[in-house]
Write an enzyme that holds these catalytic residues in place. Sequence first.
Site, short mmCIF file in Angstrom:
data_model
loop_
_atom_site.label_atom_id
_atom_site.label_comp_id
_atom_site.label_asym_id
_atom_site.label_seq_id
_atom_site.Cartn_x
_atom_site.Cartn_y
_atom_site.Cartn_z
N ASP A 1 1.13 17.74 -0.22
CA ASP A 1 1.54 16.83 0.99
C ASP A 1 2.72 17.17 1.67
OD1 ASP A 1 0.19 14.70 2.27
OD2 ASP A 1 2.19 13.56 1.60
N TYR B 1 0.88 -1.23 -0.23
CA TYR B 1 0.12 -0.05 0.09
C TYR B 1 0.75 1.31 -0.11
CZ TYR B 1 -2.16 4.11 1.62
OH TYR B 1 -2.80 5.29 1.69
N ARG C 1 -7.21 5.75 -3.30
CA ARG C 1 -6.57 7.17 -3.65
C ARG C 1 -6.30 7.15 -5.49
NH1 ARG C 1 -3.93 10.23 0.56
NH2 ARG C 1 -4.51 9.49 2.42
N LYS D 1 6.52 9.35 2.39
CA LYS D 1 6.64 9.79 3.93
C LYS D 1 7.93 9.04 4.42
CE LYS D 1 2.82 11.80 4.04
NZ LYS D 1 1.60 11.41 3.59
N HIS E 1 5.12 18.13 6.72
CA HIS E 1 3.78 17.59 5.99
C HIS E 1 2.91 18.72 5.61
CE1 HIS E 1 0.16 14.56 6.43
NE2 HIS E 1 0.57 14.50 5.28
N SER F 1 -3.16 13.73 8.24
CA SER F 1 -3.62 13.01 6.91
C SER F 1 -5.27 13.19 6.72
CB SER F 1 -3.29 11.60 7.05
OG SER F 1 -1.92 11.54 7.22
#
Length: 598
Positions: free
Chosen positions: A279, A199, A376, A208, A228, A250
């Site tokens: 992001d 994922y 997504r 990330k 972030h 998030s």
Amino acid sequence: MLTNNKNVLTWVDEMVALCKPAEVVWIDGSDEQLQSLRDEAVKTGEMILLNQEKLPGCLYHRTAVNDVARVEDRTFICSSKKEDAGPTNNWMAPAEMHAKLDPMYDGVMKGRTMYVIPYSMGPIGSPLAKVGVEVTDSIYVVLNMDIMTRMGKQAFENLGETSNDFVRGLHSKANVDPENRYIVHFPEENTICSINSAYGGNVLLGKKCFALRIASYQGKNEGWMAEHMLILGIENPQGETKYICAAFPSACGKTNLAMLIPPAIYREKGYKVWTVGDDIAWLRPGPDGRLYAINPENGFFGVAPGTNEKSNPNALHTTMKGTIFTNVAINKANMTVWWESLDKNPPVDAIEWKGSEVNGPEFIAEGNKLAHPNSRFTAPAENCPCVSPEFNNPNGVPISAIVFGGRRAKTAPLVYQSFDWRHGTFVGSIMASETTAAAAGAVGVVRRDPMAMLPFCGYNMGDYWQHWLNMGEKLGDKAPKIFHVNWFRTDDEGHFIWPGFGDNMRVLMWILDRCEGKADAVETAIGYEPKPEDINIEGLDDVTIDTIRGLLSVDKESWLEDITREGTGIEAFYAKFGDKLPAEMRKQLDALKDRLSK
Ligand code: GTP
Ligand code: SPV
Ligand code: MN
């Protein structure tokens, strides 16, 4: 092989010896190579080809049902000292973790192909960019990395032949076994190891893992910041553009804010909004002493549900070509995609995200969701109708304001400004938000999420706050102004009071006016608030000045309760950091308590 860099070659050799793949393929990034990988993934069923007339170049992918979000409880920061990971990260000694992982990787790619992916986070040639190399056994990862990063042999040009400054990423989907899933960072070794997941946030290691967890650690050591944050530009009718960074947890609205369409009252005057990032921001003081930001990514890995022609047409248009959809629903009649609130017509011939063929309207009426809440799209930034002309500027864009925010049904007002940078750092440190589907675990629980970095800070959060304070010292009076917003206050029936989305521009305009000294403010216990009449509500049907007054109201009792609440209050949170809590943060908290008690 695409490079003569000995450090890269030695490391890849080690990974090959460990994982024992049947074949090794270096990803040069060429169209032919990528097309043959797409064809192969479609042939094996790993990806599904969507309607190529309506959605040219678009593919569909479904992950394992147990593998649909980041796994924070299986994410580790393995610094040599435990206190360097801090109380908010899982930690294990590096040697112990290697001893645990090495047997899991031993022979894990037998009979599979290992893909070696060179990539750059940040524009090629930018002094702010950094190089990574990810090895993986997943074509899905290769195709996503192609969209999300500057991938291919050009990345090695940035690295040169001798540098050792690249982040090593080892990924294997293995058996996608949730019991043996690990997302592990070794900040002192510039290394990331991910296993048993396929994922997004767990496996696209440039995102990330590198651009926040490893990069935040590098930034502390090198005098910059990895955050972030979205980056957007607001162009006024005179053609001047001011840039804002905003940190929300998030699934709390970064992509939406970054691509917002201004309300008619601003559009008609000639205002425009430009997206630099949705992001992640890497921020560094520029030659003029101001803070400059680049977006290290090259695409958007956005939340699909909630994206529609009204809420975020720019995002929707961005996904119309060259996009990979993950865990949304398929309309089998024409092989297009669907997700909750895309429109009011769920497909009758639907394939829901787990893969069963269902009657969409009936399935929903029974209380099911066709798309996973964290489904997504992975879409190229260049598709975005409002992508900033500065998107590839190697020097980044100068930042006027930093905005923090979260989902708070009650306490936080629509907007307030911090008294100064130090107070702004404090405002970021006490952020809290209701949890979302972006991470595995309960949804809707309030948790402290400083600077929206709780799951992403690669070192001790106490040292991170000190780094923020130090950056403020360095920037002095050139520092961006710091604000806090909350789009998510609800009424007694649980409905959002503020219309949100494009109308958030009305709040951003007050923020920019404050940065330019053009707007007044009211000094309150928590910071500077707008005068209600200074939030422009022209053209809004359901919002009156009394609505704004309500949205700006601060209930001192519930703020004090948020500080002292057992377990999840600010004081309990701060106590976890012991000596690592900067004295300034404690001072700021005491001062806030004083002001609230008056
Ligand atoms: P990550 O990609 O997980 O970091 O998420 P994000 O911060 O980019 O969140 P995103 O913009 O994708 O929004 C997540 C959800 O919040 C979507 O369902 C949106 O519809 C919803 N949302 C975004 N902005 C607003 C807003 O201003 N008001 C309300 N009520 N909902 C919003
Ligand atoms: C987030 O969860 O903040 C995301 C999606 O942006 S992921 O890449 O999974 O981290
Ligand atoms: Mn995110």
